[in-house]
Design a protein around this motif. Structure first.
Motif, mmCIF file in Angstrom:
data_model
loop_
_atom_site.group_PDB
_atom_site.id
_atom_site.type_symbol
_atom_site.label_atom_id
_atom_site.label_comp_id
_atom_site.label_asym_id
_atom_site.label_seq_id
_atom_site.Cartn_x
_atom_site.Cartn_y
_atom_site.Cartn_z
ATOM 1 N N ASP A 164 65.706 47.274 45.270
ATOM 2 C CA ASP A 164 66.002 46.702 46.743
ATOM 3 C C ASP A 164 64.897 45.939 47.201
ATOM 4 N N VAL A 165 63.691 45.674 46.360
ATOM 5 C CA VAL A 165 62.335 45.283 46.719
ATOM 6 C C VAL A 165 62.637 43.774 46.317
ATOM 7 N N PRO A 166 62.322 42.772 46.977
ATOM 8 C CA PRO A 166 62.446 41.566 46.667
ATOM 9 C C PRO A 166 61.074 40.839 45.942
ATOM 10 N N GLY A 167 60.928 39.921 45.746
ATOM 11 C CA GLY A 167 59.823 39.144 45.053
ATOM 12 C C GLY A 167 59.853 39.460 43.560
ATOM 13 N N LYS A 168 58.808 38.646 42.968
ATOM 14 C CA LYS A 168 58.613 38.636 41.614
ATOM 15 C C LYS A 168 57.382 39.570 41.263
ATOM 16 N N TYR A 199 51.054 41.382 48.421
ATOM 17 C CA TYR A 199 50.084 42.280 47.843
ATOM 18 C C TYR A 199 48.932 41.466 47.293
ATOM 19 N N VAL A 200 48.865 40.713 46.794
ATOM 20 C CA VAL A 200 47.808 39.852 46.323
ATOM 21 C C VAL A 200 47.093 39.426 47.555
ATOM 22 N N THR A 201 47.606 38.969 48.448
ATOM 23 C CA THR A 201 46.654 38.841 49.863
ATOM 24 C C THR A 201 46.067 39.784 49.937
ATOM 25 N N ALA A 202 46.617 40.928 50.425
ATOM 26 C CA ALA A 202 45.963 42.256 50.931
ATOM 27 C C ALA A 202 45.101 42.957 50.155
ATOM 28 N N ARG A 223 57.390 48.381 48.501
ATOM 29 C CA ARG A 223 58.224 48.306 49.865
ATOM 30 C C ARG A 223 57.368 47.925 51.111
ATOM 31 N N LYS A 224 55.963 48.374 50.881
ATOM 32 C CA LYS A 224 55.071 48.137 51.889
ATOM 33 C C LYS A 224 54.829 46.677 52.215
ATOM 34 N N TYR A 225 54.758 45.919 50.964
ATOM 35 C CA TYR A 225 54.317 44.338 50.936
ATOM 36 C C TYR A 225 55.503 43.644 50.631
ATOM 37 N N ARG A 226 56.685 44.238 50.065
ATOM 38 C CA ARG A 226 57.837 43.476 49.730
ATOM 39 C C ARG A 226 57.615 42.244 48.752
ATOM 40 N N TYR A 227 56.762 41.635 48.996
ATOM 41 C CA TYR A 227 56.533 40.353 48.035
ATOM 42 C C TYR A 227 55.320 40.330 47.278
ATOM 43 N N GLU A 228 55.258 40.124 45.869
ATOM 44 C CA GLU A 228 54.252 40.307 45.072
ATOM 45 C C GLU A 228 52.775 39.521 45.826
ATOM 46 N N ASP A 252 51.278 54.227 43.256
ATOM 47 C CA ASP A 252 52.694 54.479 44.172
ATOM 48 C C ASP A 252 53.444 53.265 44.005
ATOM 49 N N PRO A 253 54.218 52.929 43.033
ATOM 50 C CA PRO A 253 54.907 51.711 43.020
ATOM 51 C C PRO A 253 55.826 51.406 43.857
ATOM 52 N N ALA A 254 56.820 52.663 44.153
ATOM 53 C CA ALA A 254 57.602 52.369 45.346
ATOM 54 C C ALA A 254 57.050 52.045 46.761
ATOM 55 N N GLY A 255 56.109 53.027 46.912
ATOM 56 C CA GLY A 255 55.322 52.719 48.306
ATOM 57 C C GLY A 255 54.737 51.492 48.472
ATOM 58 N N VAL A 256 54.103 50.895 47.455
ATOM 59 C CA VAL A 256 53.110 49.589 47.564
ATOM 60 C C VAL A 256 54.314 48.477 47.525
#
Length: 281
Positions: free
Chosen positions: A79-83, A176-179, A168-173, A162-166
Motif C-alpha cells: 500500500d506504500v506508493p513511490g519507487k 526519505y532521501v530528503t530527511a 509508511r512514514k515517508y511514503r515516497y522514496e 523497519d521497512p514498514a515503519g520507514v
C-alpha cells in the motif's frame, strides 16, 4: 551481463562521468535505455559511461554497461506508493561501480549539456532537484540526482531496521532521501531540471493555444507522473494519442455529454517538436 573493466585508470587519466539508471518490470523497455545513452552522448564532454541496473538486459545497446538490479533486501508494504527499489542504490557496493554517479530516470529528456551536473557543488554532497509542487518544504526530487557510491550505506541499513515503519512514514522514496541524508541534501540550480507538466505544458487554456514549450536554461526535462514522453511527441486529441485539430477536440469534448467536460478539455495537447528532436537514438 557485462561488467566494468578490472583495470583502474592512472592518476593522470581523466575522470569518467558516470550516468546510471534503473530498469525493472515492463514500464520501460530497452528503447528507453538506448535513447538515454544517445542523449547522454550528445550532451556530455569527455569520457563517460552509462550504467543500467536491470532485470532484463535484452535489446540494450552494447555501449551500455548492464548489471543486475541491486537487492533492496526487505519488503515494502504493497500500500506504500513511490519507487522504493531506488533505495538499493545506497548500498555499500554496486557491482564494482565506484565514485560519483549521476542518476537519471528513464522518463527524462536530456535537452542540454550535462557537464554542470558533475561539477556543481562538492563530490561528497547528495544533490537533487527541488520538489516543484511544494518548494517551500525543501523536498528533494530524485528524477535526477548525484551521489557517491557507498557514501551513505546507513540509508539502506535504516530501512532494513523497519521497512514498514520507514516507508509508511515517508511514503515516497525521495522524501526519505530528503530527511535521511546526514548533513542534508543540496539542490541543482532551479532552471536545470524541469517538469514537463508543470513547466512546459501550461494551463488547460494554454494547451489549447500553443504547443508545450522548452523552458530557458533547462538541461533535463522529467516526465514524472502523468504525461509520457511518447505522448508529448504525438500530442493528444479527442480522447486519443495523436495529432488533431482543436475544433475536432472541442466537438469530441462537448459531444460526450455528462459532467466530465472539464477533464476532457484538459486532455488536449499539441505535439512538442522539441521533445522529438531530443528524445531519439
Amino acid at each position: 551481463m557485462t561488467t566494468l573493466p578490472e583495470n583502474k585508470p592512472s592518476p593522470s587519466a581523466p575522470t569518467i562521468k558516470q550516468v546510471i539508471c534503473i530498469k525493472w518490470g515492463t514500464a520501460y523497455g530497452a528503447r528507453h535505455v538506448n535513447t538515454l545513452y544517445a542523449m547522454v552522448a550528445r550532451n556530455i564532454t569527455g569520457p563517460f559511461r552509462v550504467i543500467c541496473f536491470t532485470d532484463n538486459d535484452g535489446g540494450i545497446r552494447g555501449e551500455v554497461v548492464c548489471h543486475p538490479l541491486p537487492a533492496l533486501g526487505c519488503e515494502i508494504p504493497p500500500d506504500v506508493p513511490g519507487k522504493w527499489p531506488k533505495v538499493a542504490l545506497w548500498n555499500r557496493e554496486l557491482f564494482g561501480v565506484e565514485g560519483v554517479v549521476l542518476f537519471v530516470d528513464l522518463d527524462s529528456v536530456i535537452v542540454g549539456n550535462l557537464d554542470g551536473y558533475f561539477t556543481h557543488g562538492s563530490p561528497d554532497e547528495v544533490i537533487t532537484a527541488r520538489n516543484w509542487i511544494k518548494p517551500w518544504k525543501k523536498l528533494g526530487q530524485t528524477s535526477v540526482f548525484r551521489f557517491k557510491v557507498g557514501g551513505h550505506p546507513y540509508m539502506l541499513d535504516n530501512l532494513h531496521a523497519d521497512p514498514a515503519g520507514v516507508s509508511r512514514k515517508y511514503r515516497y522514496e525521495q522524501h526519505y532521501v530528503t530527511a535521511g541524508i546526514r548533513g542534508g541534501i543540496r539542490f541543482w540550480p532551479a532552471p536545470w531540471t524541469r517538469h514537463f507538466r508543470l513547466h512546459c505544458l501550461g494551463s488547460w487554456l494554454t494547451r489549447l493555444l500553443r504547443a508545450p514549450v522548452l523552458p530557458p536554461g533547462a538541461k533535463v526535462v522529467t516526465f514524472a507522473g502523468g504525461t509520457k514522453v511518447e505522448q508529448a511527441i504525438t500530442g493528444r486529441c479527442a480522447g486519443r494519442d495523436g495529432t488533431g485539430t482543436l475544433g475536432e477536440h472541442l466537438r469530441w469534448v462537448f459531444g460526450q455529454g455528462g459532467s466530465g467536460w472539464v477533464r476532457r478539455l484538459k486532455d488536449y495537447m499539441k505535439p512538442a517538436e522539441w521533445v522529438a528532436l531530443h528524445w531519439r537514438e
